[in-house]
Design an enzyme around this catalytic site. Structure first.
Site, PDB file in Angstrom:
ATOM      1  N   ARG A 217      42.334  40.011   4.102  1.00 58.81           N
ATOM      2  CA  ARG A 217      43.229  41.079   3.641  1.00 58.81           C
ATOM      3  C   ARG A 217      44.379  40.524   2.795  1.00 58.81           C
ATOM      4  NH1 ARG A 217      43.679  44.213   9.381  1.00 58.81           N
ATOM      5  NH2 ARG A 217      43.241  42.097  10.108  1.00 58.81           N
TER       6      ARG A 217
ATOM      7  N   GLY B 222      47.251  21.483  23.884  1.00 59.69           N
ATOM      8  CA  GLY B 222      46.527  22.523  23.168  1.00 59.69           C
ATOM      9  C   GLY B 222      45.685  22.027  22.011  1.00 59.69           C
ATOM     10  N   GLU B 223      45.892  20.785  21.615  1.00 58.96           N
ATOM     11  CA  GLU B 223      45.068  20.204  20.547  1.00 58.96           C
ATOM     12  C   GLU B 223      43.630  20.048  21.036  1.00 58.96           C
ATOM     13  OE1 GLU B 223      44.797  15.913  18.230  1.00 58.96           O
ATOM     14  OE2 GLU B 223      46.773  16.621  18.891  1.00 58.96           O
TER      15      GLU B 223
ATOM     16  N   GLY C  16      43.510  53.059  14.129  1.00 61.60           N
ATOM     17  CA  GLY C  16      44.337  54.213  13.789  1.00 61.60           C
ATOM     18  C   GLY C  16      43.812  55.025  12.624  1.00 61.60           C
TER      19      GLY C  16
ATOM     20  N   ASP D  56      40.448  47.546  12.781  1.00 57.47           N
ATOM     21  CA  ASP D  56      41.443  46.702  13.438  1.00 57.47           C
ATOM     22  C   ASP D  56      42.083  47.467  14.597  1.00 57.47           C
ATOM     23  OD1 ASP D  56      43.352  44.891  14.182  1.00 57.47           O
ATOM     24  OD2 ASP D  56      44.208  44.616  12.194  1.00 57.47           O
TER      25      ASP D  56
ATOM     26  N   ASP E 106      33.397  51.632   6.577  1.00 63.35           N
ATOM     27  CA  ASP E 106      34.468  50.690   6.267  1.00 63.35           C
ATOM     28  C   ASP E 106      33.995  49.271   6.581  1.00 63.35           C
ATOM     29  OD1 ASP E 106      36.896  49.913   5.298  1.00 63.35           O
ATOM     30  OD2 ASP E 106      38.104  50.918   6.832  1.00 63.35           O
TER      31      ASP E 106
ATOM     32  N   ASP F 134      39.650  55.245   2.946  1.00 64.38           N
ATOM     33  CA  ASP F 134      40.726  54.995   1.986  1.00 64.38           C
ATOM     34  C   ASP F 134      40.129  54.863   0.593  1.00 64.38           C
ATOM     35  OD1 ASP F 134      39.661  52.355   1.832  1.00 64.38           O
ATOM     36  OD2 ASP F 134      40.943  51.731   3.490  1.00 64.38           O
TER      37      ASP F 134
ATOM     38  N   LYS G 106      45.322  57.787   1.969  1.00 62.48           N
ATOM     39  CA  LYS G 106      46.346  57.502   2.982  1.00 62.48           C
ATOM     40  C   LYS G 106      47.495  56.701   2.373  1.00 62.48           C
ATOM     41  CE  LYS G 106      44.136  53.265   4.688  1.00 62.48           C
ATOM     42  NZ  LYS G 106      43.454  52.601   5.805  1.00 62.48           N
TER      43      LYS G 106
END
Length: 313
Positions: free
Chosen positions: A99, A42-43, A228, A225, A221, A172, A195
């Protein structure tokens, strides 16, 4: 080209090739050649297939999950440094781990700060990104940061819709500054959703501050993601008498069942940029390219000219 004005070359990480090709076309040059070798465990190892000695190198890579994208960018920065590139600009349309910009509870990392240090250690001499989740992330870098705003792309499109009774909404409290900036430019009202979360990506309670009855609402926004929050906000606004609800989100992460939530919600249209490639088509999603914005700023940076004219709001 003199010694003091190095040539510019644009290269892409493997998951951002499509966007990088658009940027290179807008910039007026060919996308540079890079190969990626994989090992069985995987490298992987990136390699520049042309000389970049003394050049200004733009490395285009959105660092969305998985972490392989970030690791590939770090390796390319290191390779460019060791190949004697004169300037190494990490062009990161979507800055992952943004985030994690503070300690919101004990014993957690500040991931955005760690990513900033990794990029600088790898050899990046300049950072170019768009709509950071938190503006203060710019302060995590000791190198110049060009923080672009997707409002340059979105606002002309919103105006072209010709919507009457327009209201800008923030999903938000943290996005209220962005919503007010859009509303000031468009001359519209503003409403805000309040929220409370049970945990990350799980909403416990949502209330609306303001009136949306008889209004065409646009939620604004920086990213979407799981979908929701926007789906719940749109449904609530339609129940409170809104004529229509659209959403503007710069970065379309769209993880989990996000596509299904958007399809089943009251959102009439979701407008995003191509900072992150969509994993599948969706009739409700309209993609506006950020390639011309990045190409213009890259031109100005290379020519040591001001980039402030690209800021609409």
């Amino acid at each position: 080209m003199s010694y003091f004005e190095p040539d510019a070359k644009i290269f892409a990480c493997s998951q951002s090739v499509e966007l990088a090709e658009k940027i290179a076309k807008e910039y007026g040059c060919e996308l540079g050649k890079v190969s990626l070798s994989h090992y069985s465990d995987g490298e992987f190892q990136p390699s520049f297939e042309e000389s970049i000695r003394g050049k200004r190198v733009f490395l285009v890579c959105s660092t969305f999950p998985s972490s392989d994208n970030l690791m590939e960018l770090l390796l390319m920065c290191d390779a460019a440094k060791r190949a004697s590139a004169r300037h190494i600009t990490a062009v990161i349309p979507y800055f992952g781990w943004a985030r994690q910009d503070r300690k919101d509870k004990p014993r957690v990392p500040i991931g955005a700060k760690l990513v900033a240090k990794l990029l600088e250690s790898a050899g990046a001499t300049r950072i170019m990104t768009m709509d950071l989740h938190a503006d203060q992330i710019q302060g995590f870098f000791e190198k110049p940061v060009d923080h672009l705003y997707a409002s340059t792309i979105f606002l002309p499109y919103v105006k072209s819709l010709g919507l009457d009774n327009l209201t800008i909404a923030s999903p938000d409290m943290g996005g209220s500054k962005r919503a007010y900036a859009y509303s000031k430019f468009l001359g519209s009202d503003v409403v805000i959703c309040y929220k409370q979360r049970k945990q990350a990506n799980v909403i416990d309670k949502m209330e609306l501050i303001g009136d949306v009855k008889g209004r065409n609402v646009i939620l604004v926004d920086d990213m979407i993601d799981t979908g929701g929050t926007l789906a719940k906000a749109a449904d609530m606004m339609m129940e409170k008498g809104a004529l229509s609800v659209r959403a503007i989100c710069t970065h379309a992460i769209l993880s989990g069942s996000a596509y299904e939530k958007i399809e089943q919600s009251a959102i009439k249209e979701l407008i995003v940029t191509d900072s992150i490639p969509l994993s599948k088509p969706c009739e409700k999603i309209r993609v506006l390219s950020c390639a011309s914005l990045f190409a213009e700023v890259m031109h100005n940076v290379h020519a040591n000219e001001s980039i402030s004219k690209t800021f609409v709001v």
